[in-house]
Scaffold this active site. Structure first.
Site, PDB file in Angstrom:
ATOM      1  N   ASN A   9       0.915  -1.220  -0.060  1.00  0.00           N
ATOM      2  CA  ASN A   9      -0.003  -0.016   0.083  1.00  0.00           C
ATOM      3  C   ASN A   9       0.828   1.123   0.020  1.00  0.00           C
ATOM      4  O   ASN A   9       1.396   1.606   0.986  1.00  0.00           O
ATOM      5  CB  ASN A   9      -0.762  -0.211   1.174  1.00  0.00           C
ATOM      6  N   LYS A  11       0.241   4.176  -0.378  1.00  0.00           N
ATOM      7  CA  LYS A  11      -0.591   5.545   0.096  1.00  0.00           C
ATOM      8  C   LYS A  11      -0.220   6.600  -0.714  1.00  0.00           C
ATOM      9  O   LYS A  11      -0.188   6.614  -2.043  1.00  0.00           O
ATOM     10  CB  LYS A  11       0.011   5.574   1.575  1.00  0.00           C
ATOM     11  N   HIS A  94      -9.646   1.117   4.521  1.00  0.00           N
ATOM     12  CA  HIS A  94      -8.486   1.221   5.317  1.00  0.00           C
ATOM     13  C   HIS A  94      -8.635   2.274   6.451  1.00  0.00           C
ATOM     14  O   HIS A  94      -9.500   3.092   6.392  1.00  0.00           O
ATOM     15  CB  HIS A  94      -7.201   1.869   4.345  1.00  0.00           C
ATOM     16  N   GLU A  96      -7.025   4.474   7.653  1.00  0.00           N
ATOM     17  CA  GLU A  96      -6.959   5.926   7.407  1.00  0.00           C
ATOM     18  C   GLU A  96      -7.918   6.613   6.724  1.00  0.00           C
ATOM     19  O   GLU A  96      -8.444   7.571   6.826  1.00  0.00           O
ATOM     20  CB  GLU A  96      -5.271   5.982   6.411  1.00  0.00           C
ATOM     21  N   GLU A 166      -5.794  -5.268  10.280  1.00  0.00           N
ATOM     22  CA  GLU A 166      -4.629  -4.222  10.498  1.00  0.00           C
ATOM     23  C   GLU A 166      -5.032  -3.757  11.743  1.00  0.00           C
ATOM     24  O   GLU A 166      -5.777  -2.675  11.945  1.00  0.00           O
ATOM     25  CB  GLU A 166      -4.566  -3.259   9.475  1.00  0.00           C
ATOM     26  N   GLY A 172       2.270   1.859  10.554  1.00  0.00           N
ATOM     27  CA  GLY A 172       3.135   2.901  10.444  1.00  0.00           C
ATOM     28  C   GLY A 172       4.010   3.345  11.768  1.00  0.00           C
ATOM     29  O   GLY A 172       4.371   4.467  11.991  1.00  0.00           O
ATOM     30  N   SER A 212       3.345  -2.632  10.463  1.00  0.00           N
ATOM     31  CA  SER A 212       4.615  -2.546  10.396  1.00  0.00           C
ATOM     32  C   SER A 212       5.179  -3.970  10.069  1.00  0.00           C
ATOM     33  O   SER A 212       6.163  -4.481  10.734  1.00  0.00           O
ATOM     34  CB  SER A 212       5.162  -2.252  11.958  1.00  0.00           C
TER      35      SER A 212
HETATM   36  C1  PEP Z   1      -0.777   0.001   5.916  1.00  0.00           C
HETATM   37  O1  PEP Z   1      -1.060   1.106   5.818  1.00  0.00           O
HETATM   38  O2  PEP Z   1      -1.505  -0.773   5.386  1.00  0.00           O
HETATM   39  C2  PEP Z   1       0.333  -0.588   6.611  1.00  0.00           C
HETATM   40  C3  PEP Z   1       0.053  -1.753   7.082  1.00  0.00           C
HETATM   41  O3  PEP Z   1       1.365   0.406   6.820  1.00  0.00           O
HETATM   42  P1  PEP Z   1       2.805  -0.093   7.661  1.00  0.00           P
HETATM   43  O4  PEP Z   1       3.132  -1.161   7.042  1.00  0.00           O
HETATM   44  O5  PEP Z   1       3.529   1.215   7.316  1.00  0.00           O
HETATM   45  O6  PEP Z   1       2.580  -0.165   9.133  1.00  0.00           O
END
Ligand code: PEP
Length: 248
Positions: A9, A11, A94, A96, A166, A172, A212
Site C-alpha cells: 500500500n 498510500k 483502510h 486511514e 490491520e 506505521g 509494520s
Molecule cells: C498499511 O498502511 O496498510 C500498513 C500496514 O502500513 P505499515 O506497513 O507502514 O504499518
C-alpha cells in the site's frame, strides 16, 4: 492450500515518474511464484503501473474508489474506470480512510458490492484501536466490521475477497502485533466468515495481516495457519519489500 499474498500500500507517496522508477526497481526483487504480489499505487500512476507490470505476474491495485456508478461526484473515481484501465484489486475501508475521510462500515459494504460487480478483487481492511484492544473488545469490534462489510455478499463472491486485519496501533508505528496476537484475530475472522457463510468459504478466503510488516518479522507472521500474507505500507516503498515477498 491458500496462496500467500503480499500487497504493497503505497498510500499518498510517489509521483508517476517516481512510481515507475520504483516498480522497475522492485520488479526483479519480487520474483517468487509462490506469492501473489500486488502494488496499490496512487490513482495518477495506475495506468502507467498497469503497463509497467504487463510482462510480469504482479497485479496493480487502487487504494480507493467511489461506490456510485457515475455522475456528479466531483473528484471521485468509479469502479468502471478502474476496471477499464486494467486495475485488478482495490483496498476498501483502510483505517486511514475511516479516520480521515469518514468511511463507515456502510460505505465499506457498498464499495465491496460495487467492486465485485466489476470483478475487481477487494482487499477489505478491519482493525482495532489500542483503546479497543486494552478494553478487551478487539474480537467483537472486528467481527462487527466483517459482518457489516459482507452484508448481502453471496458466498461465491465472498470466496474471492481478500481481508486485511490491520491493528490501527501497528500501522506505521514500527510496533508490530506479535504473531500470536495476529493469528488470534485472523482465526476469529475466519470463524466469523464460517458463521456468515460456511466452512468451505472460510477455508478459501485469504486473510492478510498488516501493521509494520518488515523483513525482520515476516517469517514469524507468515508461518501462522490463518495468516495468508501481508498488507505492507512503509516497507512497500523500499527494496526491502523484495525480502518480504521472498520471506522463505
Ligand atoms: C498499511 O498502511 O496498510 C500498513 C500496514 O502500513 P505499515 O506497513 O507502514 O504499518
Amino acid at each position: 492450500m491458500r496462496k500467500k499474498i503480499v500487497a504493497g500500500n503505497w498510500k499518498m507517496n510517489t509521483t508517476p515518474s517516481q512510481a515507475i522508477d520504483l516498480i522497475e526497481k522492485l520488479k526483479p526483487l519480487v520474483k517468487n511464484d509462490d506469492v501473489e504480489v500486488i502494488f496499490c499505487v496512487p490513482y495518477v500512476s495506475l495506468m502507467l503501473a498497469v503497463d509497467a507490470v504487463k510482462d510480469t505476474k504482479i497485479g496493480i491495485g487502487a487504494q480507493n474508489f467511489y461506490f456510485e456508478e457515475s455522475g456528479a461526484y466531483t473528484g471521485e473515481i468509479s469502479a468502471s474506470m478502474l476496471k477499464d484501465i486494467g486495475v485488478k484489486y482495490v483496498i476498501i475501508g483502510h483505517s486511514e480512510r475511516r479516520q480521515y475521510f469518514n468511511e463507515t462500515d456502510e460505505i465499506v459494504n457498498k464499495k465491496l458490492l460495487k467492486a465485485f460487480e466489476y470483478e475487481i478483487t477487494p482487499i477489505v481492511c478491519c482493525g482495532e484501536t489500542l483503546e479497543q484492544r486494552e478494553a478487551g473488545v478487539t474480537i467483537d469490534h472486528i467481527t462487527t466490521q466483517i459482518k457489516n462489510a459482507f452484508r448481502n455478499v453471496s458466498d461465491d463472491l465472498a470466496k474471492k475477497a481478500i481481508i486485511a486485519y490491520e491493528p490501527i496501533w501497528a500501522i506505521g508505528t514500527g510496533v508490530v502485533a506479535t504473531s500470536d496476537q495476529a493469528e488470534e484475530v485472523c482465526a476469529s475472522i475466519r470463524a466469523c466468515i464460517s458463521e456468515i457463510y460456511d466452512k468451505e468459504t472460510a477455508e478459501i478466503i485469504s486473510i492478510l495481516y498488516g501493521g509494520s510488516v518488515s523483513s525482520a518479522n515476516v517469517k514469524e507472521l507468515f508461518k501462522k495457519h490463518n495468516i495468508d500474507g501481508g498488507l505492507v505500507g512503509g516497507v512497500s516503498l523500499k527494496p526491502e519489500f523484495g525480502d518480504v515477498v521472498n520471506y522463505k
